[in-house]
Design a protein around this motif. Structure first.
Motif, short mmCIF file in Angstrom:
data_model
loop_
_atom_site.label_atom_id
_atom_site.label_comp_id
_atom_site.label_asym_id
_atom_site.label_seq_id
_atom_site.Cartn_x
_atom_site.Cartn_y
_atom_site.Cartn_z
N GLY B 205 102.38 76.31 44.53
CA GLY B 205 102.98 75.28 43.66
C GLY B 205 104.47 75.48 43.51
N SER B 206 105.05 76.16 44.48
CA SER B 206 106.48 76.44 44.42
C SER B 206 107.23 75.48 45.34
N SER B 207 108.48 75.75 45.59
CA SER B 207 109.28 74.90 46.49
C SER B 207 110.43 75.73 47.05
N ILE B 208 111.11 75.18 48.05
CA ILE B 208 112.16 75.94 48.73
C ILE B 208 113.23 74.98 49.26
N GLY B 209 114.44 75.49 49.38
CA GLY B 209 115.56 74.69 49.88
C GLY B 209 115.60 74.63 51.39
N PRO B 304 115.86 73.41 46.39
CA PRO B 304 114.40 73.29 46.32
C PRO B 304 114.00 72.18 45.34
N THR B 305 112.89 71.53 45.63
CA THR B 305 112.32 70.55 44.70
C THR B 305 112.25 71.15 43.31
N SER B 306 112.69 70.42 42.33
CA SER B 306 112.65 70.95 40.96
C SER B 306 111.27 70.86 40.35
N ILE B 308 107.86 71.98 40.05
CA ILE B 308 107.04 73.13 40.44
C ILE B 308 105.96 73.34 39.40
N SER B 310 104.96 76.27 38.15
CA SER B 310 105.22 77.33 37.17
C SER B 310 105.92 76.76 35.94
N ARG B 312 108.51 76.46 33.09
CA ARG B 312 109.91 76.80 32.92
C ARG B 312 110.35 76.39 31.51
#
Lengths: 365, 365, 365, 365
Positions: B205-209, B304-306, B308, B310, B312
C-alpha cells in the motif's frame, strides 16, 4: 505572453542589447502605493553587477537604474511611491569595448545561441551576444526589486550551493555567510575550496557549471492555482528563462524519485498557537501548485559559460568549417551572478501570483 | 494566460473534475487542414488510460474522446480535417465509484493539495481530488494528439528511466521495448526488476517516485525565442504543470553543473550533405532558448503518489489533529502513466512555438 | 487573447458550430462561492432563444444549458456554488434541419462571412454559417449570466431603441415595458409601429437594421484603467464582436462631436449624504476609461440580416458569377435577439474589470 | 492583455507621464528584416506634434524619437533594419511648464479622469494629467509608424470629417487636400468654415467635438477571425482607447440600422482580371470579422476637450464643492491631432492581425 514579457498581473517587459545605448524594462501592474527607495533597487543591482571580484567578468558597468515613469517622490525627497501606472526603468550601457567583431559576426560560437539565432531571424546583432547577452538580466533584477515590495513580509534569498563537483555541506548553511564572500556561498568552509578551484579555471580560460538555491519565506498560503498556473510551474518557467539554466527543482526535486510515499508525505499538526504546522517540507512549500505557507525552495543548474579560450570546432554563416575560441571578458562561472537573478525571478513569480490570488479569491488566503 | 489555459497560439483550455459528468478541453488556434483520425487520438489516450496493468490504478475508464466542434469529416468517412475553429473534446467520467467521502471531505491528505486548496478557495470538490485529480491529464493527452499533427515530421516519444533507486542502463536503450512492457521502459533488462519492486510497493500500500525522459525529433531549427519564450522555458513550465512533478531537466540538466565549458560545447561541422551537424547534444536540442534541429531531450521527476495506506499525521478543516490513510484505487507509481502526459506537453509546446515562429519570421526556419 | 476567448480574469472561451452536435463555453476565473440557480441562467437563455415570436427565426432550439464542471450543488439541491475551477457549459443543437446545402456550400452569400472565410481558411463548415452562425451567441448569454453574479449589486438591462428609421421616443422610456413585447421595446407607443413594419419586411423576405441600448447600474466607481484597458474600450470590443454590429457608442457617442466643452462637462456636487453626485451623464458612466459610478450607457448598431429572399449578385468558390438568394429560417431583424447578447457582453466586461481592479488596487474602489 | 499593452503578436507597451522626464513604448514581435528610416517615423510624429497651428495646444515639444534597441543600421548609415528583438523608443518631455498645480492637484476637473482616477488608485500624478495625458499618444504614433512597414502594400490615411455641426461634403473628398490645411480636412471648401468656427471657440476658451475617418488600403483579404478576434473588434477597441473617443463605426456604421438587407448587401462579381470585385463597400472592408480586401473604413467621434476656461461645478479630494476652470495650453478641438493617432491605431491592429493570420493559416490569404 509575448516573447519579451513575463507575468500576468505583475508584468515585466524587458528590452535592449548588450551593445546598444541602453537596456531596460517596463513593469506594468504594480499596485499603487508601493514605497521603496532608489538605494534599495541599487543594492540588488550591485549584487549582479559585473567586475565585483576576479571570479566574474571584468566588464565595468555602473548599472545605475533610472526611473522614468510610474512613481512620485514622497515628501522626504527620497522614498518613491508607485502610482499604479507603468514603471519604466533604464540602464545605460557604458562599457561597450570597441573591438573587432569581424570574426564572431560570421562564426557560430559553440554552446551559444549564435547558430540557432541566425536560423531563426536571419539577422543578428552579434556584438556581445546582442539580445541573448546576459546583460538583459540586469533589467530582471530591477523588476525583482519592485516585486519584493509588492508582497508584504516576503523575503527571498539565494545562495550558490555547487560549483563543478564541489557541493556545499548543508549542515554548515549560514545565511549570514552569503554576503561575506564573492560566491554567495552559505558554507564558510567551502569558500577557500571554490577560490582555488575557480582560480585554476579562470587562469586556464575555461569555465564550469554551478547550482543555485533560492528560498522564499513569507509566501502567503493559498497563492498559486491547481492546473496551469501552478506556482511551481511559473517558478520553473522563469528560472529556465535565465540564460544557461538547464534544470530546475522544487523542494526535493529529482531526489523525490527515490522517495516512498511515506517518506515524502509532509505531515501536519496543529501548533500551540492554533496554526497548522508542517513537520517537513519535501514539497518545497508548494502542494498541487498552491503555496502551503512553508518556505518555497527552488534550485537551478547553470551550465558552464560557453565562452572559453580553447578552440572548438564550429561552422560559420557561409557554411564553412571553422575553429572558434572566444576571447574577451567572461565569467568563469556564470552561476555566481545567477544568484540575484534567480532571486528576482522568484520574487516576480510570487508577486504575480499574489495579485492573481487577490483577483480570483479576493486575497482571502 | 489564465489558470486553466496554456499555449499562446496553439491554446489548450481544460475543464472538469474527477467526479463530475465529464471533463474535456478546447483546443484553439489549430491551423485549418490538419488531418487525423479518431483512432490516432484514441491510441494515445489508451496509453494513459487507467486499469491497463496491475501497476496502475484499477479505476476503469474508457476515456473515449468525443469531438464536438472544429472538424469536418473527409469523404472517406473517417479522416477528420480541422477547420481552424476551436476543437472541443469531451471525455465522460464513467467509473465514479460511489463511496463515502465523509472522512476526506474534512481531512487534509498529506502530500495532496487538499490543505492548500481549502486555504485558497474555501470550497473544494473533495470527490476524487476534484479539479486536482490526475484525470485532468486525459484532456492533455487528447490535445497533445492534435499538436503532434500540427508540426510536419514531428516525432515525440517518452520512456520511464527510473523508479525509486532503480535506473535503467542507457546502453540498453531500445525504443521498440517501450511498448512491450507496462512501464514504458526502454531497457528490457530492467523490466523484471521493476516488476518485483513495484509488486512489493503495491502490496504494501505504499508508493514510489520515478523519472521520465521525453525525446522530440523533427523539431524545426529556429523555433523558440531568446528571452521569455525560450522553448526550454515553455517545456519546463508545462512539464512542471503535471501533477506530482518536482524537477525538470533539458539536455544534460543538473549534470551540466559538473561540466567544463570544453566538455559542454556542442561542436559543429558541415556534413557531407552540406547541412550543419552537431557532434554532441549536451544542450538537449536547444541553445539560447531556440531549437538547433537536434533532438529535444527533456526529463522530469515525479514524486511518489501521496495516497498510501499507512496512516500519516494531518489536520482537518476544523483545525483538529487527525491521522489519515488513503484507501481506494491508486497508482503505486504515478510516473508510469506520466509518460504519455509528458509527451503530450512537449508536443503542445513545440506546436505552439512552431506557430509563433511562423508569425514572427514567416516560418523561415 | 486567442481567437475564441475573451476577458483577462473572467475569461470566456466559446466553441461550436451551428450544425455540430453542440456548442458551449468554458468560463475560467470565476471566483469561488458565487451562488446561482440553473433557472436564472435559463431565463436569460430564453430571452435570446429562437422561435419566441413571428419576428425572429423559426428555428426551434430549447437552448438548455448543461453545467459540466466548476460547481457544487448546495444543500437545497438547487442552488449552485462556483468552486473557482473552470465552469464548462454545453448547449445541444437539436433543430439542425437536414437540407441540401449543395448550393451555398459553393456560393458566397453577399453580406455574410462566406467569401472572407474561405479566403482565410480554405475550408469552411457551410452548414448554417458554421462557426460564424449567431448560434455561437447562446454561449455568450450563458457566460453573461454568471458574470452578472460576480459583481455585487450589478444590474444590466438592454432595450431595442431603433428599427430602420423608426426610433423610440426616449420620453416614453419604461423599463417595465421591455419584457411586455417581442421587441424588448421600452416605448409602448412604438410597439404597434414596429409590428406593422416588421410584418411587411418579414413577408417580403427582406430584413432591416436596428440599434440596441444597454444600461448597467451598480458599476463600482474605479474599475477600468487609463490607457489600454479602458472599460469603454473593452465594452466597445465585445459589442463589436457580436455578429452584424457595425457601430458602438458610449454615453453621448457620436453626438459628442457636436457638443461644446461647456455642454459636455458632467458637473459634480457633493450630495446631502456626503457622496459625490454627477449632475449629468454625457460620459455614459466612464471618464478616462474608468467607471465613475454613474450608470454605464452603451449603444450599438446592427446591420440588416444578410440572408434575404431577393436574389443578389455574387460569385462562387470556383470564381463564377452566380445569383444568390438565401432561403431558410432567418431573423428579419437580428437586432431583436441582440438585446440579451449585448447585455451579456457588457456584464462580462464589467465582471472582468471588477476582478482586475481587485488585483491591482485590492478592490479599494 | 495588460493595462498598458495592446496587440497579441505585434505588441505595444507604452509608458510615461506628461510631466516625467520622458515617455515611450516597447514594440515586441516586430518581424526581423523590416526596413525604415528615422525620418519616416519622425514625419508621422510631426503630424501629431503640438504647436503646429493656432488650432492646437501651444505646448512646444520636439517629439524626437530615440531608438534604443531592436534595430541595426544598414550600410547606408540611415536605413534601420529590425532584428526581431523588442524595439524600445523614447521621447523626452521638454516643455513641462513649471506652474503651480496646487489647485487642480486637489480639485477634480469635470470631464477629465481626475475623480475616477483618484477613486481607483488613491494616488495621482496630477501634473498635466499624468498618465491620462494625451502625450501618451505620441508613443502610439511611433509604434504605428513601424506597424505600417510590417504589412507589405499597406496604406493608412485619415481625415477630419466633422467639427461640431460642420460636416464635410463627401463629394469634395480629395486626399491631396488633407496635408494642405491645419485640420487634415479633405474638403477644401470646408477649411475656411472651420477656421472661422474654431477661432471663435478658441478665443472663447471653449472647445468642440469632432469626427475622424480613417481608410486603410492594401489590407490582405483573410486577416481577422470570426469570433473574438474580429478585425473590426480590435479596431474598435483601439480607437476607443484613444483619449476622448466616445463612438466608433465600421463601414456604414450607425447608418446600417436604417438599411434593408437588399441595400446593405455588398454584391460581388468576377472582374476582368479574374479577381473578385465588390460592387459596394457598406461593410467597410470587413465581413464576419475578416478582411475582404476592400478598403477598411472606420470612423470615430471625439468629445470636446474637457479643459475650458468657463467655470464648472465640481468637488475636490476633500469632498468640498468647488468651481473649476482649466487654465493653460489646450487644444480647442482635440479631434485634429487625433487623426494621426487613429491612423496609428488602425495600422497596429492590421499589423497584429497580419501576423496572427500568418501563424494560424501560414498567411495563405
Amino acid at each position: 505572453m509575448s516573447h519579451n514579457t513575463f507575468g500576468h498581473l505583475f508584468r515585466v517587459t524587458t528590452w535592449g542589447e548588450s551593445h546598444g545605448p541602453a537596456l531596460g524594462c517596463v513593469v506594468d501592474g504594480c499596485p499603487p502605493g508601493i514605497r521603496f527607495t532608489h538605494a534599495e533597487i541599487q543594492a540588488l543591482m550591485d549584487k549582479r553587477k559585473p567586475g565585483q571580484s576576479r571570479f566574474v567578468t571584468q566588464r565595468r558597468e555602473d548599472d545605475v537604474v533610472k526611473l522614468l515613469s510610474g512613481v512620485m517622490t514622497d515628501e522626504d525627497g527620497e522614498t518613491m511611491i508607485s502610482t499604479g501606472t507603468p514603471i519604466s526603468m533604464l540602464i545605460e550601457n557604458t562599457d561597450q569595448r570597441s573591438k573587432d567583431y569581424g570574426e564572431i559576426a560570421r562564426s557560430y560560437r559553440p554552446g551559444h545561441a549564435d547558430y540557432a539565432y541566425d536560423v531563426k531571424y536571419g539577422i543578428r546583432d552579434y556584438r556581445g551576444g546582442g539580445r541573448s547577452s546576459a546583460r538583459e538580466t540586469a533589467a530582471r533584477v530591477a523588476a525583482g526589486a519592485l516585486a519584493r515590495k509588492v508582497v508584504p513580509g516576503l523575503k527571498v534569498r539565494g545562495a550558490l550551493i555547487q560549483i563543478g563537483k564541489h557541493k556545499i555541506n548543508r549542515a554548515n548553511w549560514d545565511w549570514d555567510q552569503v554576503d561575506q564572500n564573492p560566491f554567495f556561498c552559505p558554507d564558510a568552509a567551502m569558500v577557500p575550496v571554490w577560490e582555488d578551484y575557480l582560480d585554476q579555471i579562470r587562469k586556464a580560460g575555461s569555465s564550469i557549471g554551478a547550482v543555485v538555491e533560492v528560498v522564499a519565506e513569507g509566501v502567503p498560503a493559498g497563492i498559486g492555482a491547481p492546473i496551469y498556473a501552478k506556482l511551481d510551474q511559473d517558478i520553473a518557467s522563469l528560472l529556465m528563462s535565465i540564460n544557461a539554466v538547464k534544470g530546475v527543482e522544487i523542494g526535493d526535486g529529482f531526489a523525490s524519485a527515490e522517495l516512498s510515499g511515506e517518506e515524502n508525505a509532509d505531515e501536519m499538526r496543529m501548533g500551540n498557537d492554533g496554526k497548522p504546522i508542517f513537520l517537513s517540507n519535501h514539497s518545497g512549500g508548494i502542494l498541487g501548485g498552491i503555496a502551503t505557507g512553508e518556505p518555497v525552495v527552488a534550485r537551478f543548474a547553470i551550465k558552464p559559460t560557453s565562452s572559453i579560450l580553447s578552440e572548438r570546432q564550429s561552422i560559420d554563416a557561409d557554411g564553412r568549417n571553422v575553429d572558434v575560441r572566444t576571447k574577451g571578458r567572461h565569467d568563469p562561472c556564470v552561476g555566481i551572478r545567477a544568484v540575484p537573478i534567480g532571486e528576482a525571478m522568484i520574487a516576480c513569480a510570487i508577486a504575480d501570483h499574489y495579485l492573481r490570488d487577490r483577483a480570483q479569491t479576493g486575497g482571502r488566503s
